[in-house]
Design an enzyme around this catalytic site. Structure first.
Site, PDB file in Angstrom:
ATOM      1  N   ASP A 224      -4.643  32.375   8.557  1.00  0.00           N
ATOM      2  CA  ASP A 224      -5.128  31.017   8.819  1.00  0.00           C
ATOM      3  C   ASP A 224      -4.007  30.206   9.475  1.00  0.00           C
ATOM      4  O   ASP A 224      -2.836  30.313   9.082  1.00  0.00           O
ATOM      5  CB  ASP A 224      -5.573  30.341   7.516  1.00  0.00           C
ATOM      6  N   ILE A 225      -4.368  29.403  10.480  1.00  0.00           N
ATOM      7  CA  ILE A 225      -3.374  28.546  11.148  1.00  0.00           C
ATOM      8  C   ILE A 225      -3.120  27.321  10.284  1.00  0.00           C
ATOM      9  O   ILE A 225      -4.059  26.620   9.893  1.00  0.00           O
ATOM     10  CB  ILE A 225      -3.878  28.115  12.534  1.00  0.00           C
ATOM     11  N   GLU A 267     -10.405  28.678  12.471  1.00  0.00           N
ATOM     12  CA  GLU A 267      -9.017  29.018  12.783  1.00  0.00           C
ATOM     13  C   GLU A 267      -8.524  30.181  11.932  1.00  0.00           C
ATOM     14  O   GLU A 267      -7.326  30.364  11.725  1.00  0.00           O
ATOM     15  CB  GLU A 267      -8.106  27.804  12.585  1.00  0.00           C
TER      16      GLU A 267
END
Length: 347
Positions: A224-225, A267
């Site tokens: 995950d960003i 994301e």
């Protein structure tokens, strides 16, 4: 015919129009051959008609090249209809000039709506029957010898047979290409060009089955960003999309060819590492995290941007389903975020 009608097919059927343009060259070459043949057969009217036909196909080829498809179409229609009629009236039905009218059938199906195509096909059939009736009740004006008539018929049959074969192979290639494109669109995330969630799920299920069958390890990474919403808020969604695109490429570079990666959510990315235990998987995840954190985003995005990742990973357990495996990786990802982000956690 409206300007919109005239341009139908210019953009949505470019391959067909390119084929039509090439067919103009083939037809012009055939008419040049006919010019010589009918001079030899002492049929000067048909000989010089072919000169006009070559000119019309030349203009049609030029029009197709300028995307004036409506003009090219009218030229081709006019030439074939009149040429077929003259050939039948002058030397008879057995000359085979009516074969060329059949070439319009696939063209009508491609270039017109269903309603217009049906009307055009009916008119074409009436024209065809009309020419047959003329040939049935009226003798040819300039008959040629029986061997010459057979030769002209075989020549026309060969040309039409060859062109139908060419169109047939063209349609097969076009349909096959369209199917491949649809399959690619159905399995690929449009933004990142990675596997989409549905397709990655299918591939992951297959890898889990293989891992259980051969007793091989399998590790899953959920990436995950960090603070991606802030990236969108500060730099805009366009830049946010560019980050996702570059990130997908960077992660792919850190994986083996047979590793699987897809866009799992907005994301989030999911990585499946076949034949990889949890320790090796943790090394891969750390390598990805470091590569992203050290990457100079300004060289691509022209922005001074810091991007970091949080990663959760889990190794496939005995008789474990994909859903449970992902849930454990998700918990590990949550632990990474709770611990301050920009880190790797294994569960």
């Amino acid at each position: 015919m409206t300007s919109m009608d005239r341009n139908v097919g210019t953009h949505d059927r470019p391959q067909f129009w390119r084929v039509a343009q090439r067919c103009c060259l083939i037809a012009a070459s055939v008419d040049i051959a006919f010019f010589a043949i009918f001079l030899v057969l002492d049929s000067p009217i048909l000989a010089w008609v072919n000169v006009i036909s070559v000119a019309m196909y030349g203009f049609a080829h030029f029009a197709y090249g300028r995307r004036l498809n409506w003009l090219a179409g009218w030229l081709v229609w006019t030439e074939v209809l009149l040429h077929a009629a003259l050939g039948i009236i002058l030397i008879g039905w057995d000359s085979g000039f009516h074969y060329y009218l059949l070439m319009f059938i696939p063209a009508l199906a491609v270039t017109m709506t269903v309603q217009l195509a049906v009307i055009a096909l009916i008119l074409l059939w009436l024209y065809y029957v009309g020419l047959y009736a003329i040939a049935l009740y009226y003798p040819p004006i300039q008959p040629i010898t029986e061997p010459a008539l057979i030769g002209v018929n075989l020549f026309n049959l060969t040309i039409v047979f060859s062109m139908f074969s060419y169109l047939g192979f063209f349609y097969v290639r076009t349909v096959s290409s369209a199917h491949r494109k649809l399959n690619r669109l159905a399995s690929t995330d449009a933004l990142t060009l990675l596997h989409n969630r549905r397709h990655l799920t299918e591939l992951a299920e297959t890898e889990i089955t293989r891992a259980e069958r051969y007793h091989k390890p399998l590790t899953l990474l959920l990436i995950d960003i960090d603070h991606f919403k802030l990236i969108n808020d500060i730099f805009g969604h366009v830049k946010g999309d560019e980050v996702l695109q570059h990130l997908a490429q960077l992660i792919r570079l850190e994986l083996r060819q047979h590793d699987l990666i897809g866009r799992w959510g907005g994301e989030e990315f999911l990585v499946v590492l076949p034949e990889t235990d949890i320790n090796t998987g943790e090394q891969v995840a750390e390598r990805i995290r470091v590569a992203i954190s050290r990457y100079d985003w300004s060289q691509n995005l022209k922005k001074d941007l810091a991007v970091t990742l949080s990663v959760g990973l889990s190794q496939l357990g005995e008789n474990e389903t994909l859903t449970r495996l992902i849930n454990r990786a998700d918990k590990a990802l949550y632990a990474s975020k709770s611990a301050g982000r920009n880190r790797v956690t294994a569960l």
